[in-house]
Design an enzyme around this catalytic site. Sequence first.
Site, PDB file in Angstrom:
ATOM      1  CB  SER A 102       8.713 -11.096   8.399  1.00  0.00           C
ATOM      2  OG  SER A 102       8.756 -12.418   7.913  1.00  0.00           O
ATOM      3  CG  ASP A 170       4.191 -13.536  11.498  1.00  0.00           C
ATOM      4  OD1 ASP A 170       3.170 -14.041  11.990  1.00  0.00           O
ATOM      5  OD2 ASP A 170       4.780 -14.007  10.502  1.00  0.00           O
ATOM      6  CB  CYS A 208       5.430 -20.166   4.650  1.00  0.00           C
ATOM      7  SG  CYS A 208       5.450 -18.837   3.427  1.00  0.00           S
ATOM      8  N   GLY A 209       2.423 -18.839   4.519  1.00  0.00           N
ATOM      9  CA  GLY A 209       1.209 -18.579   3.756  1.00  0.00           C
ATOM     10  C   GLY A 209       1.331 -18.831   2.273  1.00  0.00           C
ATOM     11  CG  HIS A 210       2.932 -17.120  -0.174  1.00  0.00           C
ATOM     12  ND1 HIS A 210       3.308 -16.200   0.780  1.00  0.00           N
ATOM     13  CD2 HIS A 210       1.905 -16.553  -0.854  1.00  0.00           C
ATOM     14  CE1 HIS A 210       2.562 -15.117   0.661  1.00  0.00           C
ATOM     15  NE2 HIS A 210       1.707 -15.306  -0.317  1.00  0.00           N
ATOM     16  CG  ASN A 428       2.221 -11.000   2.228  1.00  0.00           C
ATOM     17  OD1 ASN A 428       3.178 -10.319   1.879  1.00  0.00           O
ATOM     18  ND2 ASN A 428       2.344 -12.264   2.591  1.00  0.00           N
ATOM     19  CG  LEU A 429       2.224  -5.267  -1.240  1.00  0.00           C
ATOM     20  CD1 LEU A 429       2.853  -3.911  -0.942  1.00  0.00           C
ATOM     21  CD2 LEU A 429       1.360  -5.193  -2.500  1.00  0.00           C
ATOM     22  CB  SER A 430       3.999 -12.407  -0.861  1.00  0.00           C
ATOM     23  OG  SER A 430       4.949 -13.424  -0.652  1.00  0.00           O
TER      24      SER A 430
END
Length: 542
Positions: A102, A170, A208-210, A428-430
Amino acid sequence: MVSVKASAAEKKEFLQSQIDEIEKWWSEPRWKDTKRIYSAYEIAKRRGSVKPNTFPSTVMSQKLFKILGEHAKNGTVSKTFGALDPVQVTQMSKYLDTIYVSGWQCSSTASTSNEPGPDLADYPMDTVPNKVEHLFKAQQFHDRKQWERICDGTIEESEIIDYLTPIVADGDAGHGGLTAVFKLTKMFIERGAAGIHIEDQTSTNKKCGHMAGRCVIPVQEHINRLITCRMAADVLGSDLILVARTDSEAATLLSSTADSRDHYFILGASNPAVKGKPLNDLLNKAILDGATIDDLQTIEKEWLAKADVKLFHEVFADAAKAAGKDQSVIDQFNSKVNPLSETSIYEMQALAKELLGTELFFDWDLPRGREGLYRYQGGTQCSVMRARAFAPYADLCWMESNYPDYEQAKEFAEGVTAKFPGKWMAYNLSPSFNWTKAMSVDEQETFIQRLGDLGYIWQFITLAGLHTSGLAIEQFSKNFAKLGMKAYAQDIQKKELDNGIDMVKHQKWSGAEYIDGLLRLAQGGLAATAAMGQGVTEDQFK
């Protein structure tokens, strides 16, 4: 290889042999769904006069492709999580068939600048490749250590572990332009990655994707990144697995309007009252006049409300209703203009004029933000559109999402596979999701397989390595402070022994016996300095 001083005929023969070899390679079933825009000749002439070696990572890429193919065939899932270090990798390899590296974890724990920070991809571009190399060398070492025992017949079949678990890493947004993408891909291949993912955010504004404030690049610009990744792999003779990620589901910004496929999702001012009055001009003047941050936020909020910022199809619907048109006119427009129609703004304006008899006011430059970026309204269908565009150039597609929403995942999967049946997908099981609030315990247990049934054959918890490490150390530190050696003896060492964890004998795990063997080999069979000789404390565990 061929000498650069060889005759023209010899050099031509070598080049042709490379072309033939590449064309044969590309004709393999592995590449049946891969689109390339260049010829074998274009790759061969860029390889140099020495035939490329087969990188160990290429073997791992082939292994990964086989693993994913078996899961796709059997309706199962390759599930994994982000590994922090060799300790985690060796334990993961007992139960999982892939390893994830990651960028988020590297940003906070392994930047090559040694400067930690949040996941903004502002660490040196060799950070994640370095971590891949760290883990891959550990995998190779533990494999060599075990292989010696296999050859000597000193290990039971049930003890054998496949340490060479393929690593997927990543690639963030490529860390720059296409030359940076090429060099980054090359680094990953050279350092052991079996696969990488690369996303459609801007490299300069990467988040970050979140996180909020995500800005995507035009569709074609990301396709160019994917092509570059594959091109770099082709030059190196690598079977690299490539995952195309889109962050457009929650994107609110776009770097350029250059690609008509994005036009449906771009927001513009619809009120002629703001014509000739760009938001940025207003903000710049306010700054010169000494406005505070709160003042600027108020100015922006009021301007956006006045500008009535909307998508073009919403502007059309409002205009049609204002003109007294019935719903059929709006339906007629929407039948030709929708998230997947890839209609340009010029075509939308022409259709609006045809149906309403007038051109509509719509200006997407006026509301641009402080960085000059366009306002964008992504969503699931936007992600479908982008994934469809990326699919021919990547092995898997992935939509970054804000919630573990099964119905949304289903919508995305069905949208992609409607055009590309059987397309492999990643999820992605974030740990950024609140899983306890998102679903019941029973649903948590079945979530991965339910997604697998939709085609998500590779799923991963990006930061599980970070969180499990943090939890374990926090709990042990607390107990150790209170109970002393009882905490270690009972909560750690005894549990290692009870569960048969190989690391309880950490000298053996670290390869001390293997290195002793090398020393004896170098010294004719004797080594007084052998680490595992008489007196080693690990004998206490026999």
